[in-house]
Design an enzyme around this catalytic site. Structure first.
Site, short mmCIF file in Angstrom:
data_model
loop_
_atom_site.label_atom_id
_atom_site.label_comp_id
_atom_site.label_asym_id
_atom_site.label_seq_id
_atom_site.Cartn_x
_atom_site.Cartn_y
_atom_site.Cartn_z
N ILE A 181 0.90 -1.24 -0.09
CA ILE A 181 0.02 -0.08 -0.12
C ILE A 181 0.80 1.24 0.12
O ILE A 181 0.40 2.27 -0.68
CB ILE A 181 -0.94 0.05 1.17
CG1 ILE A 181 -1.99 1.19 1.21
CG2 ILE A 181 -0.15 0.11 2.68
CD1 ILE A 181 -2.94 0.92 -0.09
N SER A 225 10.79 -0.19 8.72
CA SER A 225 10.23 -1.35 8.24
C SER A 225 11.17 -2.66 8.54
O SER A 225 12.37 -2.49 8.30
CB SER A 225 9.83 -1.37 6.87
OG SER A 225 9.22 -2.24 6.27
N LYS A 240 -6.27 2.93 7.31
CA LYS A 240 -7.24 2.24 7.74
C LYS A 240 -6.94 0.82 7.73
O LYS A 240 -6.35 0.17 7.11
CB LYS A 240 -8.27 2.69 6.81
CG LYS A 240 -8.26 2.07 5.26
CD LYS A 240 -8.93 0.50 5.32
CE LYS A 240 -8.60 -0.01 4.12
NZ LYS A 240 -8.93 -1.38 4.02
#
Length: 308
Positions: free
Chosen positions: A14, A36, A90
């Site tokens: 994403i 990450s 989200k």
């Protein structure tokens, strides 16, 4: 004003597909660091954890958290405790209570917290909201069906507790529903279908109504192959309204009103910059509340095992 110095935590699909292009096109932000376990961004300093990144790069003003929701709360607290504004992908968290705690923490520190709902920024959503505000709505049907193997290949976190399963895309529909309907709705019944080898549902049927008795029914399914379906249909006194393609296209009685290209993530970052500048937060939890209600009220059905 100088750009907001931004960091991203969780460099995955994403981020590459949506966040990086949106940030690159927004002069209000400068990406200065990432954290990450696996992914990096060319030319941007990379760290293996948010703790290491925050310690090494104190100039960070804001952090976008893009890891799976089960891990977002701890990272958000660390960022807020370090005095950083926070953008939550989200869903904003795995539970309502943890996000409510983040809201309290951000407020106590005078920081901006953004619970982002990208589908609300689809190009035809505002036109749909305006149409429904001036119409008598008789019924609403939501059909949100897609192929999980295409959109989430080999992503185990979505099938784990807290990963939401089919509600990962379904919450997009709920974010639009809660934005476009003139009155709030509440869940009256639900049926959730779980593969026998998974902890999260692969399909869901939901029934809502508002205080005046308007019926809203939703069908979510992750097993659809071929053409994907992301539609909201409303029977009204002014004709049949159809919001198609995840909010990109609006038709009324078969006549196209709007059909525009996706601008969701650029809009999200414009909004994030706006609330930081205004010194406020944007943390509507209505879509996540409906998901929590579905897990609380829903009847559980078991289906055959799912394998990628």
């Amino acid at each position: 004003m100088s750009p907001i110095k931004l960091a991203i935590v969780g460099v995955g699909k994403i981020v590459r597909d949506q966040h990086l292009p949106a940030i690159a096109g927004n002069g209000n932000f400068e990406l200065i660091a990432t954290a990450s376990r696996h992914g990096t961004v060319d030319g941007v300093p990379a760290y293996s954890s948010i703790e290491a990144m925050l310690e090494a790069v104190p100039a960070i003003d804001a952090v976008s958290l893009c890891m799976p929701p089960q891990y977002r709360y701890d990272a958000a607290r660390k960022a807020l405790d370090a005095g950083k504004h926070v953008f939550l992908e989200k869903p904003p968290g795995a539970t309502l209570s943890e996000v409510q705690d983040l809201i309290r923490l951000a407020d106590s520190k005078g920081l901006s917290l953004f619970a982002s709902w990208h589908s609300r920024y689809a190009p035809a959503v505002e036109a749909t909201r305006a149409f429904l505000a001036g119409a008598a709505i008789r019924s609403v049907e939501i059909i949100w069906k897609e192929d999980v193997r295409h959109w989430h290949p080999n992503q185990e976190w979505i099938w784990q507790a807290g990963g939401l399963g089919v509600f990962d895309p379904g919450i997009n529909a709920l974010s639009i529903m809660t934005h476009i309907l003139p009155n709030p709705v509440f869940l009256t019944g639900a049926e959730l279908t779980f593969p026998e080898n998974r902890d999260a549902p692969i399909a869901a049927s939901l029934a809502f109504r508002d205080q005046a008795g308007l019926a809203v029914n939703a069908e979510f399914d992750w097993r659809q192959t071929g053409k994907q379906t992301w539609d909201i249909r409303a029977e009204t006194d002014k004709g049949l309204m159809v919001l198609e393609s995840g909010g990109s296209k609006l038709t009324i009685d078969g006549r196209e009103q709007l059909n525009a290209a996706d601008d969701e993530y650029p809009s999200l970052y414009r909004r994030f910059a706006e609330i930081i500048s205004a010194g406020r937060s944007d943390t509507d939890l209505a879509p996540l509340t409906h998901v929590a209600d579905a897990f609380m009220l829903g009847k559980r059905r078991v289906t055959e095992a799912f394998h990628d």
